[in-house]
Design an enzyme around this catalytic site. Structure first.
Site, PDB file in Angstrom:
ATOM      1  N   LYS A  46      -3.140   1.012 -11.806  1.00 36.60           N
ATOM      2  CA  LYS A  46      -3.719   1.650 -10.389  1.00 36.60           C
ATOM      3  C   LYS A  46      -4.826   0.648 -10.112  1.00 36.60           C
ATOM      4  O   LYS A  46      -5.740   0.607 -10.839  1.00 36.60           O
ATOM      5  CB  LYS A  46      -3.991   2.880 -10.638  1.00 36.60           C
ATOM      6  CG  LYS A  46      -2.943   4.223 -10.410  1.00 36.60           C
ATOM      7  CD  LYS A  46      -3.576   5.348 -10.171  1.00 36.60           C
ATOM      8  CE  LYS A  46      -2.402   6.364 -10.622  1.00 36.60           C
ATOM      9  NZ  LYS A  46      -2.726   7.585  -9.903  1.00 36.60           N
ATOM     10  N   THR A  47      -4.844   0.225  -8.864  1.00 38.51           N
ATOM     11  CA  THR A  47      -6.141  -0.424  -8.385  1.00 38.51           C
ATOM     12  C   THR A  47      -6.822   0.768  -7.786  1.00 38.51           C
ATOM     13  O   THR A  47      -6.353   1.334  -6.744  1.00 38.51           O
ATOM     14  CB  THR A  47      -5.857  -1.473  -7.314  1.00 38.51           C
ATOM     15  OG1 THR A  47      -5.063  -2.282  -8.188  1.00 38.51           O
ATOM     16  CG2 THR A  47      -7.031  -2.078  -6.866  1.00 38.51           C
ATOM     17  N   ARG A  48      -7.560   1.401  -8.360  1.00 38.35           N
ATOM     18  CA  ARG A  48      -8.404   2.619  -7.833  1.00 38.35           C
ATOM     19  C   ARG A  48      -9.560   2.198  -6.986  1.00 38.35           C
ATOM     20  O   ARG A  48      -9.688   2.888  -5.914  1.00 38.35           O
ATOM     21  CB  ARG A  48      -8.992   3.495  -8.783  1.00 38.35           C
ATOM     22  CG  ARG A  48      -8.007   4.191  -9.805  1.00 38.35           C
ATOM     23  CD  ARG A  48      -8.815   4.702 -10.880  1.00 38.35           C
ATOM     24  NE  ARG A  48      -7.637   5.357 -11.945  1.00 38.35           N
ATOM     25  CZ  ARG A  48      -7.040   6.374 -11.602  1.00 38.35           C
ATOM     26  NH1 ARG A  48      -7.076   7.188 -10.659  1.00 38.35           N
ATOM     27  NH2 ARG A  48      -5.939   6.981 -12.461  1.00 38.35           N
ATOM     28  N   GLN A  49     -10.085   0.915  -6.982  1.00 40.26           N
ATOM     29  CA  GLN A  49     -11.044   0.508  -6.145  1.00 40.26           C
ATOM     30  C   GLN A  49     -11.158  -1.315  -6.380  1.00 40.26           C
ATOM     31  O   GLN A  49     -10.918  -1.667  -7.233  1.00 40.26           O
ATOM     32  CB  GLN A  49     -12.589   0.874  -6.479  1.00 40.26           C
ATOM     33  CG  GLN A  49     -12.710   0.963  -7.893  1.00 40.26           C
ATOM     34  CD  GLN A  49     -14.230   1.185  -8.215  1.00 40.26           C
ATOM     35  OE1 GLN A  49     -15.010   0.619  -7.242  1.00 40.26           O
ATOM     36  NE2 GLN A  49     -14.558   1.649  -9.402  1.00 40.26           N
ATOM     37  N   ASP A 105      -5.236  -8.489  -7.208  1.00 39.69           N
ATOM     38  CA  ASP A 105      -4.101  -8.038  -6.805  1.00 39.69           C
ATOM     39  C   ASP A 105      -3.439  -9.345  -5.980  1.00 39.69           C
ATOM     40  O   ASP A 105      -2.217  -9.541  -5.993  1.00 39.69           O
ATOM     41  CB  ASP A 105      -4.132  -6.860  -5.791  1.00 39.69           C
ATOM     42  CG  ASP A 105      -4.294  -5.598  -6.456  1.00 39.69           C
ATOM     43  OD1 ASP A 105      -4.790  -4.664  -5.953  1.00 39.69           O
ATOM     44  OD2 ASP A 105      -4.095  -5.581  -7.920  1.00 39.69           O
TER      45      ASP A 105
END
Lengths: 266, 268
Positions: A46-49, A105
């Site tokens: 996951k790219t949380r931030q 990303d």
């Protein structure tokens, strides 16, 4: 360490022959079993931030193609950390993409796109990816990742020219996707879009043609305003032109800024 | 001797009671905001102020043609963004204070006087008076242009924009502003900046008002540009006589035989 180590000698069972694996006669239990439909769980990605970020990308369609531009800064929060980063990618000879948001990303998707193009070329069957095809691919990937709760923290500008028809599209980290003659991401939506729309309208009103030269000039004006008003920019940019002839990326270039007004500020 | 401070600024004594009421379901009325694009520039002979004319209440247009350029003094006007009531009242109050000040000093008001009055008032209310202003005028020191924020900070600049459409308008200024423009060019630039806000920002809309202030003269142009004309209804739903065929005509006259007027006593 063996579980029964702290018990007195008489209460300990035989020490296991190995640890972490299946008990003799039992089936091996895969880790995280029962958490998902498939029996094999992929690592959570996951790219949380967003960490290293690119700011606005702007794009405009003109009479023979499209132009997309972006500065070359990878910001690390408020630090201007990576000052020579290319956020534009030539995907094929007919398509170019520009990306804002998390740079990691972008690199991930860039890798996927590269492998996709190579494998397509290996087929060598006369087919290739069209700009609309790349746009569709990006849209589906972005929406898929968003639905899984692990978004690619990016906003894309997709531009290209195929069979003389220019294409310009926008894809968001939540999967919002549309085609438009003007595209901008991030703060560009507020500063660049009004300027570009108005400039193109002026050109049409004066009966002139929106040529490549005129379009590039409009994009440079938009980037200049962003340089003045966006904190996360630097004075170094690239722009990409996609026409029937192909895709070319120009830059890095610098913008002229005018600080004459400074003497009027008391 | 304890000084009564409560008259100088807001009292928040009832804050907890209000929070409880909100939790118990009391519907807090939405403030009318002006949404807004306002802008101002200094040009060769003075200042040009501009504003759109849409007032919003949430996502509804409360007023399609409100006036956002407020009179402060014969030589200065003030555009207001933020909470509509606050901009209206703070400019009205300051205008009155300036009139008294003019009577007291016997001189034309300086724009910086209005600025000082506004910023000290707003600062005292800690930002709760939601007024975001573009103040412009011409006095003996020349053309003056300022912005005032709700918390009381001010900026002195040759070109300014405020409101939700300020980015769209500023984009136009950053692209085309030059010092010492001629009047026509300056008016067109401000009109274009406001139009940029009107067409690209949802909180702004309708028309462009302008106010051109020079030494000894003010041109209050409302509207300067009717950017969104109300459309003419294309369809006609009236039925011409004869659409429905008349089969039979029967006219009966009622003869009035007797008329009686009586007073009806009130029910007690």
């Amino acid at each position: 360490m063996a579980a029964g180590m702290n018990l007195p000698f008489s209460q300990r069972g035989p020490a296991p022959l190995w640890s972490g694996g299946p008990a003799p006669g039992q089936f091996h239990d895969f880790p995280n079993k029962g958490n998902s439909c498939s029996s094999v769980q992929l690592p959570i990605n996951k790219t949380r931030q967003p960490i290293v970020m690119g700011t606005s990308v702007v794009g405009i369609k003109f009479s023979g193609g499209v132009v997309i531009a972006a500065d070359t800064l990878g910001s690390y929060g408020s630090l201007a950390r990576f000052r020579s980063v290319s956020r534009l990618m030539k995907v094929t000879d007919s398509t170019v993409v520009g990306c804002s948001g998390d740079y990691g990303d972008f690199q991930d998707t860039k890798g996927h796109l590269d492998r996709m193009i190579i494998s397509e070329r290996c087929h060598d069957d006369g087919h290739g990816y069209t700009p609309r095809g790349i746009f569709s691919y990006l849209t589906r990937v972005m929406y898929y990742k968003r639905t899984r709760g692990e978004p690619h923290w990016n906003t894309w500008a997709v531009g290209g020219c195929k069979d003389g028809e220019p294409f310009l599209g926008y894809v968001d980290m939540i999967g919002v996707a549309y085609e438009s003659p003007f595209v901008a991401t991030g703060l560009g939506k507020y500063y660049a879009l009004p300027l570009m729309r108005d400039a193109a309208e002026q050109v049409a009103k004066e009966g002139r043609e929106l040529t490549e030269e005129v379009a590039v000039d409009i994009v440079k004006r938009a980037l200049k305003v962003l340089l003045y008003r966006d904190c996360r920019t630097i004075n170094k940019y690239e722009f990409a032109i996609a026409t029937e002839e192909g895709v070319r990326i120009e830059g890095p270039l610098a913008l002229d800024t005018n600080w004459d007004v400074a003497q009027y500020v008391k | 001797m304890a000084e009564d401070q409560s008259s100088d600024c807001f009292s928040f004594d009832l804050f907890e009671r209000n929070e409880k009421l909100k939790r118990d379901g009391f519907k807090v009325p939405k403030a009318i905001k002006t949404g807004t694009t306002i802008a101002g520039i200094v040009y060769k002979d003075g200042v040009v102020l501009g504003a759109d004319t849409r007032a919003t209440e949430g996502s509804v247009v409360a007023d399609k043609n409100c006036a956002k350029i407020h009179y402060l003094a014969p030589n200065m006007y003030c555009c207001g963004a933020g909470t509509a009531a606050d901009t209206e009242n703070v400019t009205s109050l300051t205008s009155s204070k300036l009139t008294l000040h003019r009577l007291y000093t016997g001189r034309e008001t300086l724009v910086s006087t209005a600025l000082r009055m506004l910023k000290q008032y707003l600062s005292r209310y800690g930002g709760h008076v939601g007024a975001y202003l573009v103040l412009g005028g011409v006095d003996k020191t020349g053309p003056r242009l300022f912005t005032v924020h709700a918390h009381g900070s001010t900026d002195t600049l040759p070109y300014v924009t405020m409101g939700s459409g300020s980015l769209a308008a500023m984009s136009v200024f950053e692209d085309r502003y030059r010092p010492n423009m001629e009047k026509e060019e300056a008016m067109l630039l401000v009109r274009d900046a406001i139009a940029s806000g009107i067409f690209n920002d949802l909180g702004s809309g309708s028309h462009v008002d302008l106010c051109v202030i020079t030494k000894g003269k003010v041109e209050y142009l409302r509207p300067f540009d009717v950017a969104n004309k109300k459309g003419e209804r294309a369809g006609d739903y009236s039925y011409k006589p004869g659409t429905t065929a008349v089969l039979n005509v029967d006219i009966r006259k009622f003869d009035v035989v007797d008329e009686q007027v009586t007073a009806v006593a009130m029910e007690t």
